[in-house]
Design an enzyme around this catalytic site. Sequence first.
Site, PDB file in Angstrom:
ATOM      1  N   GLN A 117       0.872  -1.195   0.000  1.00  0.00           N
ATOM      2  CA  GLN A 117       0.000   0.000   0.000  1.00  0.00           C
ATOM      3  C   GLN A 117       0.899   1.232   0.000  1.00  0.00           C
ATOM      4  OE1 GLN A 117      -3.316  -0.096   2.776  1.00  0.00           O
ATOM      5  NE2 GLN A 117      -3.943  -2.109   2.073  1.00  0.00           N
ATOM      6  N   GLY A 817       0.079   7.504   6.774  1.00  0.00           N
ATOM      7  CA  GLY A 817      -0.277   8.750   7.457  1.00  0.00           C
ATOM      8  C   GLY A 817      -1.294   8.495   8.561  1.00  0.00           C
ATOM      9  N   GLY A1102     -10.960  11.442  -0.125  1.00  0.00           N
ATOM     10  CA  GLY A1102      -9.964  11.838  -1.117  1.00  0.00           C
ATOM     11  C   GLY A1102     -10.273  11.404  -2.539  1.00  0.00           C
ATOM     12  N   GLU A1281     -11.468   4.710   6.226  1.00  0.00           N
ATOM     13  CA  GLU A1281     -11.455   4.688   7.697  1.00  0.00           C
ATOM     14  C   GLU A1281     -12.395   3.677   8.334  1.00  0.00           C
ATOM     15  OE1 GLU A1281     -11.240   9.114   9.148  1.00  0.00           O
ATOM     16  OE2 GLU A1281     -12.571   8.917   7.433  1.00  0.00           O
TER      17      GLU A1281
HETATM   18  S1  FES Z   1       2.462  -1.114   2.949  1.00  0.00           S
HETATM   19 FE1  FES Z   1       3.294  -1.978   4.712  1.00  0.00          FE
HETATM   20  S2  FES Z   1       3.638  -0.277   5.968  1.00  0.00           S
HETATM   21 FE2  FES Z   1       2.606   0.588   4.310  1.00  0.00          FE
END
Ligand code: FES
Length: 1337
Positions: A117, A817, A1102, A1281
């Site tokens: 990610q 974040g 977003g 979220e």
């Molecule tokens: S994808 Fe593993 S910490 Fe962000």
Amino acid sequence: MPCPPQSSDELVFFVNGRKVTESNVDPEVTLLAFLRKNLSLTGTKYACGTGSCGACTVMVSEHDPVSKKIRHFSVAACLVPICSLYGAAVTTVEGVGSIKTRIHPVQERIAKSHGTQCGFCTPGMVMSMYTLLRNHPQPSEEQLMEALGGNLCRCTGYRPILESGRTFCTSVSGCPQKGTGKCCLDQTEDDSSPLGDKHDMCTELFAKEEFQPLDPTQELIFPPELLRMAENSEKETLTFYGERVTWISPGTLQDLLELKAKHSEAPLVLGNTSLGPAMKSQGHFYPVLLSPARISELRVVSTTSDGLTIGAGCSLAQVKDVLSESIAQLPGEKTRTYRALLKHLRSLAGQQVRNVATLGGHIVSRHCYSDLNPIFAVGNTTLNLLSEEGTRQIPLDRHFLAGLTQSADLKAQEILESVHLPYSQKWEFVSAFRQAQCHQNALSHVNAGMRVLFKEGTDIIKDLSIAFGGAGPATRIAHKSCQQLLGRRWNEMMVDEACRLLLDEVSLPGSALGGKVEFKRTLLVSFFFKFYLQVLQELKAQLKLLSLPESWDSQPHPDIAERFLSALEDFQVTIPQGVQTYQKVDSHQPLQDPVGRPVMHLSGLKHATGEAIFCDDIPRVDKELFMALVTSTRAHAKIISIDSAEVLALPGVVDVVTAEDIPGTNGSEDEKLLAVDEVLCVGQVICAVVAETDVQAKRAVKKIKITYEDLEPVVFTIEDAIKHNSFLCPEKKLEKGNIEEAFNNVDQIVEGEVHVGGQEHFYMETQRVLVIPKSEDKELDIYVSAQDPAHVQKTVSSTLNIPFNRIACHVKRVGGGFGGKVVRPAALGAIAAVGATKTGHPIRLVLDREDDMLITGGRHPLFGKYKVGFMNNGRIKALDIECYINGGCMLDDSELVTEFLVLKLENAYKIRNLRFRGRACMTNLPSNTAFRGFGFPQGTLMTESCITAVAAKCGLPPEKIREKNMYKTVDKTIYKQAFSPEALIKCWNECLDKSSFRSRRMHVEEFNKRNYWKKRGIAIVPMKFSVGFAATSYHQAAALVHIYTDGSVLVTHGGNELGQGIHTKMLQVASRELRIPMSYMHICETSTVTVPNTIATAASIGADVNGRAVQNACQTLLKRLQPIIKKNPEGIWEDWIEAAFEQRISLSATGYFRGYKAFMNWEEGEGDPFPYYVYGAACSEVEIDCLTGAHKKIRTDIVMDACCSLNPAIDIGQIEGSFIQGMGLYTTEELQYSPEGVLYTRSPDEYKIPTITDVPEQFNVSLLPSSQTPLTIYSSKGLGESGMFLGSSVFFAITDAVAAARRERGLAEDFTVRSPATPEWVRMACADRFTDMVGSH
Ligand code: FES
Ligand SMILES: Cc1cc2nc3c(=O)[nH]c(=O)nc-3n(C[C@H](O)[C@H](O)[C@H](O)COP(=O)(O)OP(=O)(O)OC[C@H]3O[C@@H](n4cnc5c(N)ncnc54)[C@H](O)[C@@H]3O)c2cc1C
Ligand code: FES
């Protein structure tokens, strides 16, 4: 300098097949720093610096002088001293593969399986898997889990990472039908699901067939030059002189002993996993370090008639292999100690640490938490010591462990050569126990080694030995208790006596480090009870084989009742399985249109090859300086003076930046960037040091002298804040119906309290910023890891007193974040900018993990009281909730969080009479801030706790109460916003169905009847989550799309890539709108130069709002192109673009979305604060160990309403990742402070986010079949979220299991709810004779 300055030897090693020769190497430099700074290999990441997260994993290959083979092993580069690599070959993620040349199958599969990610953990994951495959090209699933156990990921929830690794495994134990579109896990209680045709649903998120095969012959070979060096190694001593430290690596044992005699204070550096962290964080300093890495005598393993002798230089991983081999070869009775050791070696640290940490280092460090020393101690281990004077043996006993008597300890000139581990005997039994915050990669709260020897053929204790770790400053041996039990029979009476003796002998002061005293004491006796049962079981089996002695017959031992046998089993690590279900796109959708398809994250491959550039990967710029922050050590004090004179004289230090250097405004009156006159919390930034290197800056901050005068009051807790009337903002209140009257007309009323702990964001990439001042017009370029670059721009502008238009903020990507990079980066950026303008140099500011955790705050802890009135059938008539959040010392987002909390408290329930009140407390802790869910996960835990309290009072299962009170038809919320709960009901029913809830509830009850010491619990929770901000202006978004004359398209928009895949989704949108493949398109960065005046990428909104802006820009462009396309319908894109240019048609367009209407009138208590809702439901089942408080997650099923997902792989990734993060919030993540308000939990060692072993054994996620909502882009929904709260299903399953235990023990239901449900909470709530014993002692 301890040694006369001489010229260093040359350090020779290889990195990615290239020779590295360093003649002036500094022994204090780690491999991580060397790779990143000297070799510019920035694929290897820094995230903790303590060996605990795996982000810096690389592979080291060495020639083993004993086996003469090449050994490949993963290491944490942040702990490896560069000098220890002499003669080794290092492989980093860049050496594994590159998108420029050839990507490796490991890299390809982790990316295409959606295992990345934010991508910050990905290089470490790749290297752990790659090393595994170098040793085992077809690993087992167990080996895969073991290899990844030391790698943390905060985004994905691990499932897709494991999935990618499993594609290499021999036997994959997943569902054989998966991929056929129908899986056995899809079978439901009622197969006639009302939710659409199953054939439209799909369970494949990637196509395995596309993967290139693994070809082990293609890997880098061990450099022949190193092989020659190893074979003809000269036995000369190598010496490396640094500025402060000298590293000496002798070539022979004799030389080592001579050196040890000469430098008796110098430690031996083996794995550096104990020494390294002590030098880094505890200020230990040694001018000389001795490295015995080249001494093969320390790695010899030999077998004698009575046991194994293992070289002290063997790594713990090697010890594990040696023990496993012995266990496989020898009769079981001989290897009981070895099996006990093996059990702990599996869970001790991560693989990277076990690969380098040595047996000798472990024993000699004598950490109080050592998992192995208690077992060594009870197992009659002998230490073979060596010095110039000769050899000596000492027992590893209580005298050695206490380190008090010199004769029982190593002398200064002695080294530990090897360790002798005797075999166990026939009538001897050995066991090991440990309990930690979570199963893997966590130091234990308490551990134990226990051994008993019986008189042959009897149950009479001949010898007994019990040792505990974690119960004091050193490993404790309960010598006196054991002596008093000699001669006793192994029966229940002995157990009671033993527990009493142990509690007397192993006392723990109330002030013990880490607290948890009652829990730890309970564990001491609970472990002993487990030992008793285990031994009884084995002893009986052994005695059955003999004709029993008279004494045994006369007092027959009862069989252990079957119900109690569950105390014996430990929870095993199992490989998670699961199915992800989503709706296929319509068969008529053009193939080129990517919307709705599981497209890989745009940066996936770059994450996996380490080529994705994060803020601190930007190469050093000319004249760059480094900044480190000086923070307050007092919670509330007046600053009397700041003395930086000494610091300014230090080598490399350039300047000290204080509030006086700020040309503009220093934040606001209540939220200062740099403290002036007064500090309000430990960790508040006071000033900053600028130096030539990071090391110089970090050393210098410790030397700034600040004098304080303490001030009153000092407020830390919510309770204290209420007492002192200390609040950050006015109360927020919503009311509906007539609450007082309703309470008069109900059958029952229950009142209770809920405590929800805070949470650390623990984004893998800590906060970082690079500010580059330009030579003209006060211009600045700021590269920052932020969710809101416009806010950084604004803050820098007011701090420097220059207009916005001179400040360009750039965000390429953010390594996680979760809300923590909305507000905080602005202050850090502004402080760095002050440094940059003052010195005229570029400034880099990278927070260490400890500082990040100390300074930046996190999720607000909550305390609330509720009163709920209901009828006996479970219908809730009135609910009154009053809650407080701990905002810390500054306002930050606390007022908004309070508002959201109050607005969202009702969750999915229609209750006619409601009163919700919320308030943010001001305390002397670092300011808390935005965090995924923004108050919802804390608030709704209260609401759901009311439901469970009502259920308990009505004698009904909680799911009945939930169902009864849920919204069912189109209705209005407490703030009078109309909505339809249709999707909520669908999610609920589908979740009940898919999880086979009803039959599993019955099985849980059956299980609980059959088992006394283990209990299962199951819970299902519904969710109504409102997306967005309660203000229209916060929903606006803009985009800028350029088409270049070669046909390629550059898309820019106002959202930041945090790992949530926003850029991928934006290109999917642009691709559909422009009707060209995504391969034509590119997104470079988010920048205040291209798209100005953006809002924070937050509130799950977003992709929605920026998607609409991108759509708008693309539609404008397409409209301009239409006449050309019409004229040449058979033409291709490039032709049309060329023609458009010729015809002077602008190929650049901005797009704009004005935002959803949203407002809230707090005076009237009504509004339309949210554009739409996301609905979902989750069901979890757990099993708890009532004796230790541990739990395992058996299964989770999530059903989520994503409407028409833009990208099901990304959306499922968001759901899974946030669910696991929520699970962490509610179960293991616990912040602890000292009485002076200093955060204790400042590293992944102390603060436990979920690891790979925490994923539910069965983890299924399905998206509801698509439905239409005209409001959002292509009817999609923002899912960033909402999944957080669904993690509470695990919490409620745990409390369900605890309630079952308490009912069975005749204990009252407790209506005080505490999150997280840590092992401590679970153990103490399952009160029994052992907790009673502790209570009465
Ligand atoms: S994808 Fe593993 S910490 Fe962000
Ligand atoms: C992230 C992390 C997680 C961990 N988790 C756990 C855990 O769950 N459970 C647990 O029990 N432990 C845990 N540990 C601790 C770990 O087991 C020890 O740090 C490790 O075993 C020390 O070995 P080393 O070779 O790295 O020692 P080093 O750090 O190299 O040396 C440590 C000390 O031992 C001395 N020494 C080393 N070898 C000799 C010798 N042959 N003769 C004389 N003196 C010697 C050195 O002089 C030095 O003072 C963890 C450590 C880390 C970093
Ligand atoms: S940065 Fe090395 S393990 Fe975390």
